[in-house]
Design an enzyme around this catalytic site. Structure first.
Site, mmCIF file in Angstrom:
data_model
loop_
_atom_site.group_PDB
_atom_site.id
_atom_site.type_symbol
_atom_site.label_atom_id
_atom_site.label_comp_id
_atom_site.label_asym_id
_atom_site.label_seq_id
_atom_site.Cartn_x
_atom_site.Cartn_y
_atom_site.Cartn_z
ATOM 1 N N TYR A 125 47.808 39.089 33.929
ATOM 2 C CA TYR A 125 49.007 39.458 34.016
ATOM 3 C C TYR A 125 49.927 39.552 32.498
ATOM 4 C CZ TYR A 125 50.034 34.480 34.389
ATOM 5 O OH TYR A 125 50.202 33.230 34.020
ATOM 6 N N HIS A 173 48.004 35.945 44.351
ATOM 7 C CA HIS A 173 48.502 34.744 44.624
ATOM 8 C C HIS A 173 49.299 34.632 45.894
ATOM 9 C CE1 HIS A 173 48.448 34.185 40.074
ATOM 10 N NE2 HIS A 173 47.246 33.316 40.344
ATOM 11 N N HIS A 223 38.696 33.485 39.834
ATOM 12 C CA HIS A 223 40.322 33.407 39.558
ATOM 13 C C HIS A 223 40.400 32.679 38.249
ATOM 14 C CE1 HIS A 223 44.416 34.011 40.275
ATOM 15 N NE2 HIS A 223 44.526 32.700 39.928
ATOM 16 N N GLN A 252 45.627 30.467 29.496
ATOM 17 C CA GLN A 252 46.339 29.126 29.835
ATOM 18 C C GLN A 252 45.362 28.012 29.322
ATOM 19 O OE1 GLN A 252 47.330 29.101 34.091
ATOM 20 N NE2 GLN A 252 48.559 30.829 33.686
ATOM 21 N N HIS A 261 44.363 30.617 46.688
ATOM 22 C CA HIS A 261 45.301 29.507 47.025
ATOM 23 C C HIS A 261 45.528 29.052 48.243
ATOM 24 C CE1 HIS A 261 45.782 28.568 42.915
ATOM 25 N NE2 HIS A 261 46.437 29.557 42.488
ATOM 26 N N GLU A 284 50.826 29.061 47.245
ATOM 27 C CA GLU A 284 50.351 27.961 46.298
ATOM 28 C C GLU A 284 51.525 26.686 46.657
ATOM 29 O OE1 GLU A 284 49.899 28.952 42.475
ATOM 30 O OE2 GLU A 284 48.902 26.954 41.883
ATOM 31 N N ASP A 320 40.902 29.068 37.441
ATOM 32 C CA ASP A 320 42.684 29.412 37.317
ATOM 33 C C ASP A 320 43.256 28.814 35.973
ATOM 34 O OD1 ASP A 320 45.187 30.198 38.336
ATOM 35 O OD2 ASP A 320 45.064 28.546 39.665
#
Ligand SMILES: [Zn+2]
Length: 408
Positions: A116, A219, A51, A56, A256, A222, A301
């Site tokens: 995404y 997801h 994942h 990011q 998560h 979380e 992540d």
């Protein structure tokens, strides 16, 4: 090509005097060695990062000061949206290549990229899909493109701001896009979250993924607020919504499950559902510590830090700190490290639906080589090596990694 490492991981322990024959990027045979080994190296299956959101990586070091008081996942999400709105093709590519290269250096040979961010600011095109595929190729990491369906900006709410760059118009438009990507990358299906798709869309997209034989990731739970909003809208937890609307089996991975109730997790796991945990990101975002669901796959992540050795150790350490005991994720034999290594390899490969994560005939020839002469391994024996790696080593012990028979 034949590899003869000093030690070879067999899924449960390190063994001497094994050799591995590789042909066309696959492991052809694993057998007793026919010649002396290459001293100083131990071989593990390549780590599988189940994942990731590679882009990011562009946030690293940012959002770590809190002049307005305490931060949360939701304040971090604002920073992430600002990053998203700042991207052009080149800066997006650079962040992804950087993340994927760091993954290779940390022994991750496969990444399940939960993708995404499809559109550039103000665009309806899917420019960033192809860029992501190119970035993975540039870093020579095996990519499973977990292509995300994202159509609502919260339950029953329209998309707004940076979320418009995640947009899927409809399930049929989503599958048209998947058709366009077929052959360009190994694909998996994603529903971003119960926040980002209606219950009808959760059901129809998942059903089509199953019909096509694709794994599905989502997801889930979380954040406490996600549960509160879902209970307010549907009178059900997100996990209950998944259990009611999505076909749960071993091709479904919930990422998560930080706040999932034990009783609901039991129902989910009884149906074969899989779980992926991202300990470093969950710590960085202040999500909380999930239950001792085990086994699970592991993901980097947010890529705030990229280290599979650390993800493994913090999976166990999170449990130790909350339960005030040691050996929380032990197996039937009382061992912890072999199970953590399986989470980082076999479980990840199974969550992504690929033949990897094992040094076994028919699997991808993806490996991590460990430098047995590294100072952090002084004193380790064949029996303690796995635990020494998982609990005591920096990524500097990784001498190299191999994807489809090609070493880096
Ligand atoms: Zn994520």
């Amino acid at each position: 090509m034949i590899l003869r490492p000093e030690l070879t991981w067999d899924g449960g322990r390190f063994r001497r005097d094994r050799e591995i024959e590789i042909e066309n990027g696959l492991i052809r045979e694993v057998r007793d060695a026919t010649a002396p080994p290459e001293a100083g190296r131990a071989l593990l299956p390549g780590f599988v990062n189940a994942h990731s959101h590679a882009f990011q990586r562009g946030l690293r070091g940012q959002g770590e000061t809190f002049p307005e008081g305490r931060g949360s996942f939701w304040t971090w999400r604002e920073a992430m949206y600002a990053l998203v709105e700042s991207f052009d093709v080149d800066s997006f590519r650079a962040a992804c290549v950087q993340a994927f290269r760091e993954m290779r250096a940390a022994g991750m040979t496969t990444v399940g990229e939960f993708h995404y961010l499809h559109h550039l600011p103000g665009s309806e095109g899917y420019e960033l899909d192809e860029v992501l595929i190119e970035a993975a190729a540039e870093a020579e990491i095996r990519l499973v493109l977990l292509h995300a369906y994202y159509s609502t900006g919260g339950i029953g709410k329209p998309l707004a701001g940076g979320q418009l760059q995640f947009r899927s118009e409809s399930p049929s438009a989503y599958w048209q896009r998947m058709d366009a990507l077929a052959g360009k990358a190994e694909l998996g299906c994603v529903l971003h979250s119960v926040r980002a798709a209606s219950r009808a869309d959760l059901a129809t997209v998942r059903a089509e993924a199953k019909r096509r034989g694709l794994v599905t990731h989502i997801h889930l739970e979380e954040q406490q607020r996600e549960l509160e909003e879902c209970l307010a809208a549907y009178g059900r937890t997100p996990m209950e919504v998944v259990l009611e609307t999505m076909d749960v089996d071993d091709t479904l991975t919930a990422v998560h499950c930080t706040h999932t109730l034990d009783s609901e997790m039991e129902r989910y796991k009884d149906l074969g559902g899989r779980v992926c945990i991202c300990p470093l990101t969950e710590a960085n975002l202040g999500d909380g510590i999930p239950g001792g669901w085990f086994p699970v796959s592991l993901g980097s992540d947010s890529n705030a830090r990229i280290s599979m050795l650390e993800e493994m150790r913090w999976l166990e350490y999170g449990q130790r700190l909350t339960r005030e005991e040691r050996g929380c994720l032990r197996d039937a034999g009382g061992e912890v490290a072999p199970g953590l290594l399986r989470c980082a390899t076999e479980e990840g490969a199974d969550a992504l639906g690929i033949p990897a994560g094992r040094i076994a005939a028919g699997c991808h020839a993806d490996f991590v080589a460990i430098d047995l002469a590294h100072p952090a391994l002084v004193g380790a024996t064949d029996e303690t090596l796995a635990a020494a790696l998982v609990f005591g080593c920096p990524d500097g012990v990784i001498a190299g990694s191999c994807v489809a028979g090609r070493w880096l």
